[in-house]
Design a protein around this motif. Structure first.
Motif, mmCIF file in Angstrom:
data_model
loop_
_atom_site.group_PDB
_atom_site.id
_atom_site.type_symbol
_atom_site.label_atom_id
_atom_site.label_comp_id
_atom_site.label_asym_id
_atom_site.label_seq_id
_atom_site.Cartn_x
_atom_site.Cartn_y
_atom_site.Cartn_z
ATOM 1 N N THR A 197 -4.985 12.982 2.170
ATOM 2 C CA THR A 197 -5.145 14.253 1.481
ATOM 3 C C THR A 197 -5.716 14.007 0.094
ATOM 4 O O THR A 197 -5.613 12.904 -0.447
ATOM 5 C CB THR A 197 -3.786 14.958 1.371
ATOM 6 O OG1 THR A 197 -2.910 14.154 0.555
ATOM 7 C CG2 THR A 197 -3.169 15.155 2.743
ATOM 8 N N PRO A 198 -6.360 15.021 -0.496
ATOM 9 C CA PRO A 198 -6.896 14.845 -1.857
ATOM 10 C C PRO A 198 -5.837 14.419 -2.861
ATOM 11 O O PRO A 198 -6.130 13.648 -3.769
ATOM 12 C CB PRO A 198 -7.474 16.233 -2.171
ATOM 13 C CG PRO A 198 -7.793 16.820 -0.839
ATOM 14 C CD PRO A 198 -6.744 16.306 0.092
ATOM 15 N N HIS A 199 -4.617 14.918 -2.692
ATOM 16 C CA HIS A 199 -3.544 14.541 -3.613
ATOM 17 C C HIS A 199 -3.218 13.055 -3.485
ATOM 18 O O HIS A 199 -3.048 12.357 -4.494
ATOM 19 C CB HIS A 199 -2.299 15.388 -3.334
ATOM 20 C CG HIS A 199 -1.134 15.011 -4.191
ATOM 21 N ND1 HIS A 199 -1.075 15.296 -5.538
ATOM 22 C CD2 HIS A 199 0.030 14.349 -3.881
ATOM 23 C CE1 HIS A 199 0.078 14.838 -6.029
ATOM 24 N NE2 HIS A 199 0.753 14.266 -5.049
ATOM 25 N N GLU A 200 -3.152 12.546 -2.248
ATOM 26 C CA GLU A 200 -2.863 11.128 -2.045
ATOM 27 C C GLU A 200 -3.998 10.258 -2.569
ATOM 28 O O GLU A 200 -3.765 9.200 -3.157
ATOM 29 C CB GLU A 200 -2.628 10.857 -0.555
ATOM 30 C CG GLU A 200 -1.358 11.491 -0.005
ATOM 31 C CD GLU A 200 -1.239 11.290 1.494
ATOM 32 O OE1 GLU A 200 -2.242 10.846 2.103
ATOM 33 O OE2 GLU A 200 -0.160 11.563 2.042
ATOM 34 N N ASN A 201 -5.240 10.694 -2.353
ATOM 35 C CA ASN A 201 -6.391 9.944 -2.844
ATOM 36 C C ASN A 201 -6.395 9.879 -4.368
ATOM 37 O O ASN A 201 -6.667 8.830 -4.960
ATOM 38 C CB ASN A 201 -7.681 10.594 -2.346
ATOM 39 C CG ASN A 201 -8.881 9.698 -2.526
ATOM 40 O OD1 ASN A 201 -8.752 8.482 -2.629
ATOM 41 N ND2 ASN A 201 -10.053 10.288 -2.561
ATOM 42 N N ARG A 202 -6.069 10.990 -5.001
ATOM 43 C CA ARG A 202 -6.017 11.028 -6.462
ATOM 44 C C ARG A 202 -4.909 10.119 -6.990
ATOM 45 O O ARG A 202 -5.105 9.387 -7.971
ATOM 46 C CB ARG A 202 -5.790 12.470 -6.924
ATOM 47 C CG ARG A 202 -5.727 12.619 -8.445
ATOM 48 C CD ARG A 202 -5.427 14.063 -8.808
ATOM 49 N NE ARG A 202 -5.322 14.212 -10.244
ATOM 50 C CZ ARG A 202 -6.346 14.468 -11.039
ATOM 51 N NH1 ARG A 202 -7.551 14.605 -10.528
ATOM 52 N NH2 ARG A 202 -6.178 14.591 -12.342
ATOM 53 N N LYS A 203 -3.774 10.157 -6.335
ATOM 54 C CA LYS A 203 -2.655 9.320 -6.765
ATOM 55 C C LYS A 203 -2.988 7.840 -6.594
ATOM 56 O O LYS A 203 -2.661 7.008 -7.450
ATOM 57 C CB LYS A 203 -1.404 9.684 -5.952
ATOM 58 C CG LYS A 203 -0.145 8.965 -6.391
ATOM 59 C CD LYS A 203 1.053 9.438 -5.592
ATOM 60 C CE LYS A 203 2.324 8.718 -6.037
ATOM 61 N NZ LYS A 203 3.502 9.155 -5.239
ATOM 62 N N TYR A 204 -3.661 7.503 -5.506
ATOM 63 C CA TYR A 204 -4.051 6.113 -5.244
ATOM 64 C C TYR A 204 -5.011 5.599 -6.316
ATOM 65 O O TYR A 204 -4.842 4.512 -6.870
ATOM 66 C CB TYR A 204 -4.681 6.027 -3.858
ATOM 67 C CG TYR A 204 -5.244 4.677 -3.501
ATOM 68 C CD1 TYR A 204 -4.427 3.653 -3.027
ATOM 69 C CD2 TYR A 204 -6.606 4.433 -3.637
ATOM 70 C CE1 TYR A 204 -4.947 2.415 -2.707
ATOM 71 C CE2 TYR A 204 -7.136 3.193 -3.319
ATOM 72 C CZ TYR A 204 -6.306 2.189 -2.851
ATOM 73 O OH TYR A 204 -6.830 0.959 -2.534
ATOM 74 N N LYS A 205 -6.016 6.404 -6.635
ATOM 75 C CA LYS A 205 -7.003 5.978 -7.617
ATOM 76 C C LYS A 205 -6.428 5.949 -9.029
ATOM 77 O O LYS A 205 -6.845 5.139 -9.860
ATOM 78 C CB LYS A 205 -8.221 6.911 -7.570
ATOM 79 C CG LYS A 205 -9.037 6.737 -6.304
ATOM 80 C CD LYS A 205 -10.333 7.498 -6.379
ATOM 81 C CE LYS A 205 -11.179 7.234 -5.153
ATOM 82 N NZ LYS A 205 -12.501 7.897 -5.226
ATOM 83 N N LYS A 206 -5.479 6.802 -9.300
ATOM 84 C CA LYS A 206 -4.832 6.764 -10.609
ATOM 85 C C LYS A 206 -4.034 5.474 -10.770
ATOM 86 O O LYS A 206 -4.005 4.880 -11.854
ATOM 87 C CB LYS A 206 -3.919 7.982 -10.777
ATOM 88 C CG LYS A 206 -3.340 8.099 -12.179
ATOM 89 C CD LYS A 206 -2.580 9.397 -12.357
ATOM 90 C CE LYS A 206 -2.060 9.537 -13.776
ATOM 91 N NZ LYS A 206 -1.334 10.817 -13.972
ATOM 92 N N GLY A 207 -3.400 5.027 -9.694
ATOM 93 C CA GLY A 207 -2.690 3.751 -9.745
ATOM 94 C C GLY A 207 -3.639 2.591 -10.012
ATOM 95 O O GLY A 207 -3.333 1.676 -10.791
ATOM 96 N N ILE A 208 -4.816 2.621 -9.375
ATOM 97 C CA ILE A 208 -5.824 1.591 -9.624
ATOM 98 C C ILE A 208 -6.272 1.621 -11.077
ATOM 99 O O ILE A 208 -6.440 0.573 -11.723
ATOM 100 C CB ILE A 208 -7.024 1.776 -8.672
ATOM 101 C CG1 ILE A 208 -6.621 1.451 -7.235
ATOM 102 C CG2 ILE A 208 -8.200 0.908 -9.100
ATOM 103 C CD1 ILE A 208 -7.752 1.607 -6.235
ATOM 104 N N ALA A 209 -6.474 2.823 -11.618
ATOM 105 C CA ALA A 209 -6.938 2.958 -12.998
ATOM 106 C C ALA A 209 -5.906 2.433 -13.990
ATOM 107 O O ALA A 209 -6.258 1.787 -14.987
ATOM 108 C CB ALA A 209 -7.261 4.423 -13.292
#
Length: 203
Positions: A31-43
């Protein structure tokens, strides 16, 4: 139904029951929310690594820039001294570390932008390109300095290069530490590039 004929009606449910053994294919997408959370962790991890890289690169620059040793025995006309500015390779190392350290400091705001806007592509792509350039510069400087450090420790009889680390112990210890810190920074740059590539891949 006519006499003598047997007609058996098969309900529609029985035909569907024959296909119960086949499991339906279900497409699972993030989901877009999971994708955003994943990329925020990478950042966030990217930002922490940049802080660590700054420490390593600046430590390498400081160790090389302060590497200077004078032997206690000298005469009025001769003085035995070893310093980083005696060798162009070490001068290049110091300049490269200063440039890499300055870049890492300037890259921190872009890393913060990727935390605030984890789905943004432009800052992540810019960091990927500049990190690759900084990695090339840092690796070249570290490899060149490592070759000189090796000669300082072991010498080269074929070219009459004498090992000087037995006399200039503190000097060799500092420049060796600078090279080690540089290669730790190289490793962090590699991780930063992999993180950026991973974040762009899942976009």
């Amino acid at each position: 139904m006519k006499s003598g004929d047997a007609t058996i009606e098969v309900p529609a449910e029985s035909s569907r029951a024959a296909e119960k053994g086949k499991a339906p294919l279900i497409a699972v997408t993030a989901t877009p929310h999971e994708n955003r959370k994943y990329k925020k962790g990478i950042a966030i991890f990217d930002f922490i690594l940049r802080i660590g890289a700054i420490v390593c690169i600046l430590a390498a620059a400081a160790a090389m820039g302060t590497s200077d040793e004078t032997l206690p025995f000298f005469t009025q006309f001769f003085q035995f001294e070893a310093s980083y500015d005696d060798l162009p390779t070490f001068q290049f190392f110091l300049i490269a570390m200063a440039l890499s350290g300055a870049y890492l400091v300037l890259s921190l705001p872009f890393s913060i932008v990727t935390i605030i806007r984890p789905l943004a592509v432009a800052p992540r792509l810019l960091l990927l390109i500049l990190d690759t350039v900084a990695l090339t510069l840092t690796t070249a400087a570290g490899a060149a300095a490592a070759a000189i450090v090796y000669l300082a420790h072991n010498g080269n009889p074929n070219t009459n290069w004498l090992a000087i680390c037995q006399q200039f112990g503190n000097f060799c210890q500092q420049v060796s530490g600078a090279v080690v810190a540089c290669f730790v920074g190289v490793l962090i740059f590699v991780l930063l590039i992999l993180l950026s590539a991973l974040a762009l891949k899942r976009h």
